[in-house]
Design a protein around this motif. Sequence first.
Motif, PDB file in Angstrom:
ATOM      1  N   LEU A 177      46.231 144.823  42.530  1.00  0.00           N
ATOM      2  CA  LEU A 177      47.050 143.855  43.288  1.00  0.00           C
ATOM      3  C   LEU A 177      47.887 143.000  42.327  1.00  0.00           C
ATOM      4  CD1 LEU A 177      44.261 142.832  45.801  1.00  0.00           C
ATOM      5  CD2 LEU A 177      46.351 143.975  46.448  1.00  0.00           C
ATOM      6  N   ALA A 178      48.102 143.503  41.129  1.00  0.00           N
ATOM      7  CA  ALA A 178      48.820 142.724  40.103  1.00  0.00           C
ATOM      8  C   ALA A 178      50.290 142.561  40.458  1.00  0.00           C
ATOM      9  CB  ALA A 178      48.685 143.419  38.754  1.00  0.00           C
ATOM     10  N   GLY A 179      50.798 141.381  40.154  1.00  0.00           N
ATOM     11  CA  GLY A 179      52.226 141.118  40.305  1.00  0.00           C
ATOM     12  C   GLY A 179      52.701 141.016  41.736  1.00  0.00           C
ATOM     13  N   GLU A 180      51.776 140.986  42.692  1.00  0.00           N
ATOM     14  CA  GLU A 180      52.190 140.937  44.105  1.00  0.00           C
ATOM     15  C   GLU A 180      52.486 139.516  44.555  1.00  0.00           C
ATOM     16  OE1 GLU A 180      50.430 142.602  47.430  1.00  0.00           O
ATOM     17  OE2 GLU A 180      49.875 144.482  46.480  1.00  0.00           O
ATOM     18  N   GLU A 181      53.540 139.378  45.334  1.00  0.00           N
ATOM     19  CA  GLU A 181      53.793 138.110  46.026  1.00  0.00           C
ATOM     20  C   GLU A 181      52.990 138.139  47.321  1.00  0.00           C
ATOM     21  OE1 GLU A 181      55.646 135.395  45.258  1.00  0.00           O
ATOM     22  OE2 GLU A 181      55.728 136.389  43.296  1.00  0.00           O
ATOM     23  N   PRO A 182      52.405 137.010  47.737  1.00  0.00           N
ATOM     24  CA  PRO A 182      51.687 137.005  49.018  1.00  0.00           C
ATOM     25  C   PRO A 182      52.637 137.335  50.168  1.00  0.00           C
ATOM     26  CG  PRO A 182      51.473 134.890  47.864  1.00  0.00           C
ATOM     27  CD  PRO A 182      52.374 135.733  47.043  1.00  0.00           C
ATOM     28  N   GLY A 183      52.097 138.050  51.168  1.00  0.00           N
ATOM     29  CA  GLY A 183      52.880 138.306  52.384  1.00  0.00           C
ATOM     30  C   GLY A 183      53.694 139.581  52.358  1.00  0.00           C
ATOM     31  N   ARG A 184      53.617 140.357  51.277  1.00  0.00           N
ATOM     32  CA  ARG A 184      54.344 141.646  51.268  1.00  0.00           C
ATOM     33  C   ARG A 184      53.401 142.692  51.879  1.00  0.00           C
ATOM     34  NH1 ARG A 184      55.890 143.429  46.085  1.00  0.00           N
ATOM     35  NH2 ARG A 184      57.140 144.964  47.194  1.00  0.00           N
ATOM     36  N   TRP A 185      53.286 142.599  53.179  1.00  0.00           N
ATOM     37  CA  TRP A 185      52.267 143.379  53.905  1.00  0.00           C
ATOM     38  C   TRP A 185      52.478 144.881  53.803  1.00  0.00           C
ATOM     39  CZ3 TRP A 185      48.000 141.081  55.242  1.00  0.00           C
ATOM     40  CH2 TRP A 185      48.006 139.718  55.541  1.00  0.00           C
ATOM     41  N   ASP A 186      53.740 145.318  53.691  1.00  0.00           N
ATOM     42  CA  ASP A 186      53.986 146.760  53.779  1.00  0.00           C
ATOM     43  C   ASP A 186      54.161 147.444  52.436  1.00  0.00           C
ATOM     44  OD1 ASP A 186      53.683 146.795  56.508  1.00  0.00           O
ATOM     45  OD2 ASP A 186      55.729 146.061  56.809  1.00  0.00           O
ATOM     46  N   ALA A 187      54.080 146.690  51.350  1.00  0.00           N
ATOM     47  CA  ALA A 187      54.220 147.322  50.030  1.00  0.00           C
ATOM     48  C   ALA A 187      53.013 148.222  49.777  1.00  0.00           C
ATOM     49  CB  ALA A 187      54.309 146.241  48.962  1.00  0.00           C
ATOM     50  N   PRO A 188      53.206 149.325  49.047  1.00  0.00           N
ATOM     51  CA  PRO A 188      52.037 150.155  48.729  1.00  0.00           C
ATOM     52  C   PRO A 188      51.082 149.390  47.821  1.00  0.00           C
ATOM     53  CG  PRO A 188      54.033 151.012  47.674  1.00  0.00           C
ATOM     54  CD  PRO A 188      54.459 149.839  48.500  1.00  0.00           C
ATOM     55  N   LEU A 189      49.797 149.679  47.944  1.00  0.00           N
ATOM     56  CA  LEU A 189      48.812 148.990  47.091  1.00  0.00           C
ATOM     57  C   LEU A 189      48.971 149.431  45.647  1.00  0.00           C
ATOM     58  CD1 LEU A 189      45.285 148.987  48.770  1.00  0.00           C
ATOM     59  CD2 LEU A 189      46.776 147.037  48.339  1.00  0.00           C
ATOM     60  N   ASN A 190      48.812 148.469  44.743  1.00  0.00           N
ATOM     61  CA  ASN A 190      48.918 148.785  43.323  1.00  0.00           C
ATOM     62  C   ASN A 190      47.572 149.355  42.830  1.00  0.00           C
ATOM     63  OD1 ASN A 190      49.562 148.841  40.654  1.00  0.00           O
ATOM     64  ND2 ASN A 190      50.479 146.802  40.628  1.00  0.00           N
ATOM     65  N   VAL A 191      47.501 150.685  42.760  1.00  0.00           N
ATOM     66  CA  VAL A 191      46.253 151.356  42.355  1.00  0.00           C
ATOM     67  C   VAL A 191      46.536 152.236  41.137  1.00  0.00           C
ATOM     68  CG1 VAL A 191      44.433 152.961  43.056  1.00  0.00           C
ATOM     69  CG2 VAL A 191      45.407 151.403  44.739  1.00  0.00           C
ATOM     70  N   ILE A 192      45.690 152.128  40.115  1.00  0.00           N
ATOM     71  CA  ILE A 192      45.878 152.945  38.905  1.00  0.00           C
ATOM     72  C   ILE A 192      44.762 153.993  38.854  1.00  0.00           C
ATOM     73  CG2 ILE A 192      45.995 152.898  36.378  1.00  0.00           C
ATOM     74  CD1 ILE A 192      46.732 149.915  36.568  1.00  0.00           C
ATOM     75  N   ALA A 193      45.147 155.252  38.745  1.00  0.00           N
ATOM     76  CA  ALA A 193      44.133 156.310  38.557  1.00  0.00           C
ATOM     77  C   ALA A 193      43.758 156.324  37.080  1.00  0.00           C
ATOM     78  CB  ALA A 193      44.711 157.652  38.975  1.00  0.00           C
ATOM     79  N   ASP A 194      42.498 156.637  36.762  1.00  0.00           N
ATOM     80  CA  ASP A 194      42.021 156.631  35.373  1.00  0.00           C
ATOM     81  C   ASP A 194      42.354 155.275  34.720  1.00  0.00           C
ATOM     82  OD1 ASP A 194      40.942 157.364  32.949  1.00  0.00           O
ATOM     83  OD2 ASP A 194      42.669 158.557  32.338  1.00  0.00           O
ATOM     84  N   GLY A 195      42.003 154.193  35.415  1.00  0.00           N
ATOM     85  CA  GLY A 195      42.366 152.855  34.948  1.00  0.00           C
ATOM     86  C   GLY A 195      41.342 152.252  34.000  1.00  0.00           C
ATOM     87  N   ALA A 196      41.750 151.160  33.367  1.00  0.00           N
ATOM     88  CA  ALA A 196      40.854 150.445  32.456  1.00  0.00           C
ATOM     89  C   ALA A 196      41.205 148.964  32.458  1.00  0.00           C
ATOM     90  CB  ALA A 196      40.982 151.004  31.048  1.00  0.00           C
ATOM     91  N   VAL A 197      40.207 148.132  32.182  1.00  0.00           N
ATOM     92  CA  VAL A 197      40.394 146.678  32.090  1.00  0.00           C
ATOM     93  C   VAL A 197      39.659 146.194  30.851  1.00  0.00           C
ATOM     94  CG1 VAL A 197      40.144 144.466  33.292  1.00  0.00           C
ATOM     95  CG2 VAL A 197      40.205 146.569  34.622  1.00  0.00           C
ATOM     96  N   TRP A 198      40.284 145.253  30.135  1.00  0.00           N
ATOM     97  CA  TRP A 198      39.624 144.614  28.987  1.00  0.00           C
ATOM     98  C   TRP A 198      39.496 143.129  29.316  1.00  0.00           C
ATOM     99  CZ3 TRP A 198      42.758 143.467  23.908  1.00  0.00           C
ATOM    100  CH2 TRP A 198      41.949 142.685  23.028  1.00  0.00           C
ATOM    101  N   VAL A 199      38.262 142.644  29.282  1.00  0.00           N
ATOM    102  CA  VAL A 199      37.991 141.220  29.537  1.00  0.00           C
ATOM    103  C   VAL A 199      37.478 140.590  28.242  1.00  0.00           C
ATOM    104  CG1 VAL A 199      36.525 139.600  30.815  1.00  0.00           C
ATOM    105  CG2 VAL A 199      37.471 141.610  31.973  1.00  0.00           C
ATOM    106  N   GLU A 200      38.081 139.474  27.855  1.00  0.00           N
ATOM    107  CA  GLU A 200      37.636 138.788  26.634  1.00  0.00           C
ATOM    108  C   GLU A 200      37.312 137.338  26.966  1.00  0.00           C
ATOM    109  OE1 GLU A 200      39.249 139.091  22.178  1.00  0.00           O
ATOM    110  OE2 GLU A 200      40.411 137.748  23.449  1.00  0.00           O
ATOM    111  N   ASP A 201      36.123 136.899  26.593  1.00  0.00           N
ATOM    112  CA  ASP A 201      35.667 135.541  26.894  1.00  0.00           C
ATOM    113  C   ASP A 201      35.894 135.174  28.360  1.00  0.00           C
ATOM    114  OD1 ASP A 201      34.858 135.207  24.293  1.00  0.00           O
ATOM    115  OD2 ASP A 201      36.782 134.349  23.660  1.00  0.00           O
ATOM    116  N   GLY A 202      35.566 136.107  29.234  1.00  0.00           N
ATOM    117  CA  GLY A 202      35.636 135.826  30.669  1.00  0.00           C
ATOM    118  C   GLY A 202      37.016 135.954  31.291  1.00  0.00           C
ATOM    119  N   ARG A 203      38.047 136.194  30.488  1.00  0.00           N
ATOM    120  CA  ARG A 203      39.423 136.313  31.022  1.00  0.00           C
ATOM    121  C   ARG A 203      39.962 137.717  30.782  1.00  0.00           C
ATOM    122  NH1 ARG A 203      41.383 131.882  34.061  1.00  0.00           N
ATOM    123  NH2 ARG A 203      39.855 130.307  33.541  1.00  0.00           N
TER     124      ARG A 203
END
Length: 405
Positions: free
Chosen positions: A15-41
């Motif tokens: 859901l990154a970079g989305e403005e609230p209320g854009r009901w019909d935009a496709p969902l932001n989904v990444i296949a084979d995705g990854a996230v890096w969290v450092e010190d809780g952020r």
Amino acid sequence: MTSFAVVRTGQLLTLAGEEPGRWDAPLNVIADGAVWVEDGRIRAVGTTTEVAALLPSGIETKDCGGKGVVTPGFVDAHTHLPFAGHRAEDFALKCQGASYQEVAAQGGGIRRSIGHLRACADLLQVVRRRLGWIRAAGTVAAEVKSGYGLEPEWEALQLEAIQTLQAESDDVYLSPTFLALHGPPPGDPNSRRELLEQAIHQTLPDFARRKLCNAVDAFIEAGYYTQDEARELARAAKQLSLKVRLHVDQFSDQGGAQLAAELGCATADHLEHTSELGFQALAESGTVPVFLPTSVHALRLHKYPEAKAAMEAGLAFALATDFNPGSAPSPSMAFAMHLGCLRMGLSPAQAWRAATLHPAHALGIQRDFGSIEPGKRGAILFWELDDPEEVPYWIDGPRPVRLDL
Ligand code: NIG
Ligand code: FE
């Protein structure tokens, strides 16, 4: 503070970079995705190849092996979390066909929960357990109301429990609201007036000074509290820089949405009977609607909020649990999404926005919660599923696992 990476997810809903209320935009989904969290952020989000190139050596890494779904944690914009006891007796009456009003007339309802609160020997322990329930359901931030005390010392007890729990647990963010006008008002007009005066002149300033709440709320409905009482309460709250939320239009269209708009409320909650005009008023005032389909379901009612009319008015509404012992005995945002889809006509993609991004904006915590993007808190969920759209589809399906805990 935790530092970790998750790589090779099946699907990563950001859901990154989305403005609230854009009901019909496709969902932001990444296949084979990854996230890096450092010190809780969150430091980085992308495909596994993109994020792996940035990772420091030795970082704790969960390799999903190409399976499972990672999503933002839920933001629940309306709960009555600090309650005591249960209302299984009310449930039994409801099973025999009694309405909310009939249950209340037989000694149940909010009044029963007020009795339970006052008789509770260890409220902190009880509320700590309830907090565990919402955490286990995947909620990472929640609005939490008092409202089962009626008198100041009991209301304070509920909000003090929340303050203590927040101090001891930084894994769930709690946004406390003083629900000043909730339980049935005293029949005698003088005592009713006294209750309001006391809330305005003593309780509210005292709670604000002790930072026990950041908002105030009232139940505006025939037989409960009036629009004029809400106006007086809201005026006092504004002077103390507290936000205002209101329970409105739950059982009938009382023009509650227009009232919430007039008072510049942060949220207007319930809205089962709100008309198009009401939604237009909310759009003009910037008040966020919070829909509570679990309470419609559990009260055996049939009139759900008009989600389509709210979308047409341009509103970025939220779905919330209304978690309480009477009208909504469920801590599950996934179940609220399920009802939002089946009973209010939302698509699963729309339900995801209403359960994360939109409520984060409604509570003013969008810089920390509501999506997976750099800078926000790493409060993210792993689901043993193939597709994020399965979350509102299963009833009582798999529980999410918090990756950051
Ligand atoms: O949001 N509508 C008023 N208050 C709650 C119900 C509380 C209760 O029944 O204990 C609600 O549904
Ligand atoms: Fe409520």
